[in-house]
Design a protein around this motif. Structure first.
Motif, PDB file in Angstrom:
ATOM      1  N   ALA A  83       0.868  -1.188   0.000  1.00 52.70           N
ATOM      2  CA  ALA A  83       0.000   0.000   0.000  1.00 52.70           C
ATOM      3  C   ALA A  83       0.889   1.218   0.000  1.00 52.70           C
ATOM      4  O   ALA A  83       1.901   1.256   0.696  1.00 52.70           O
ATOM      5  CB  ALA A  83      -0.893   0.010   1.233  1.00 52.70           C
ATOM      6  N   ASP A 115       0.742  -2.881  10.182  1.00 52.20           N
ATOM      7  CA  ASP A 115       1.197  -1.699   9.434  1.00 52.20           C
ATOM      8  C   ASP A 115       2.101  -0.834  10.312  1.00 52.20           C
ATOM      9  O   ASP A 115       2.184  -1.026  11.524  1.00 52.20           O
ATOM     10  CB  ASP A 115       0.005  -0.904   8.905  1.00 52.20           C
ATOM     11  CG  ASP A 115       0.389  -0.059   7.689  1.00 52.20           C
ATOM     12  OD1 ASP A 115       1.565  -0.091   7.263  1.00 52.20           O
ATOM     13  OD2 ASP A 115      -0.478   0.659   7.160  1.00 52.20           O
ATOM     14  N   ASP A 116       2.776   0.104   9.657  1.00 59.04           N
ATOM     15  CA  ASP A 116       3.766   0.908  10.366  1.00 59.04           C
ATOM     16  C   ASP A 116       3.154   2.038  11.178  1.00 59.04           C
ATOM     17  O   ASP A 116       3.463   2.214  12.345  1.00 59.04           O
ATOM     18  CB  ASP A 116       4.831   1.454   9.381  1.00 59.04           C
ATOM     19  CG  ASP A 116       4.219   2.201   8.200  1.00 59.04           C
ATOM     20  OD1 ASP A 116       2.973   2.296   8.104  1.00 59.04           O
ATOM     21  OD2 ASP A 116       4.985   2.690   7.348  1.00 59.04           O
TER      22      ASP A 116
END
Ligand code: IMP
Ligand code: MG
Length: 196
Positions: A83, A115-116
């Motif tokens: 993404a 996710d980050d």
């Protein structure tokens, strides 16, 4: 030859100096490791007896995912999506693109998206919407960082390692113009001014 070597050394030294003095450490690798251990224990309990698929959101989640999966002791499958919304824009968010959905086989599985960083929520909420049509049994989210910004949604990720102030951060997977992903901790630019 000797002069060239000296010049090369000086160039390298000034480069290191410049990097060190343009950023400050916000979260150390030791602090991250401790939080990952805690979260992994929770995941080992929460997903006991379930069909866990850890879904890494590339590229930013690469470091946190690789450390997390080595602490998960229950059976799980690993999948990934790509993404992006920032791309080479640096600090300015752009349009969300998600790649890799077609080959994902997640029907009936318990998905944990890793996710980050959670900022506006557009990325993770966009990913969740795309995954729902594939009929997973459940979808939960795991975030390395949650940024303190006003956002339109009240959604809060299920597992959060750190809440951080509204600053642009780099390192441990997070990039600025695709650089700095390999820094071992989470850093911010001094005065939030990027060097290029
Ligand atoms: P959101 O879609 O606004 O929640 O932003 C999430 C995505 O934007 C993250 O997965 C990152 O790729 C990127 N992003 C947001 N804030 C930062 C930051 O401070 N540093 C690096 N990337 C960021
Ligand atoms: Mg990302």
């Amino acid at each position: 030859m000797k002069r060239i070597l000296i010049l090369m050394f000086l160039a390298l030294a000034s480069c290191c100096f410049a990097i060190e003095h343009t950023m400050e450490l916000l979260i150390s690798s030791e602090e991250i490791a401790a939080k990952i251990n805690e979260a992994a224990e929770q995941i080992n309990t929460d997903y006991q007896g379930k069909n866990l698929t850890v879904l890494m959101v590339m590229k930013g989640a690469i470091c946190v995912t690789s450390d997390l999966i080595r602490k998960i002791t229950i059976p799980f499958q690993l999948e990934y999506l790509k993404a992006s919304s920032y791309g080479n824009n640096g600090m300015v968010g752009g349009e969300l693109t998600i790649l890799g959905l077609d080959r994902l086989q997640i029907e009936g599985r318990d998905i944990l998206i890793v996710d980050d960083i959670y900022e506006t929520g557009n990325t993770i909420l966009g990913v969740i919407e795309k995954l729902k049509v594939k009929n997973p049994k459940s979808i939960k989210t795991f975030m390395l960082l949650v940024k303190d910004v006003p956002r339109k949604t009240i959604y809060r990720p299920d597992y959060v390692l750190f809440d951080i102030p509204n600053r642009f951060v780099i390192g441990y997977g997070l990039d600025y113009k695709e650089y700095y992903r390999g820094l071992p901790g989470i850093f911010a630019f001094i005065d939030d001014k990027p060097p290029f």
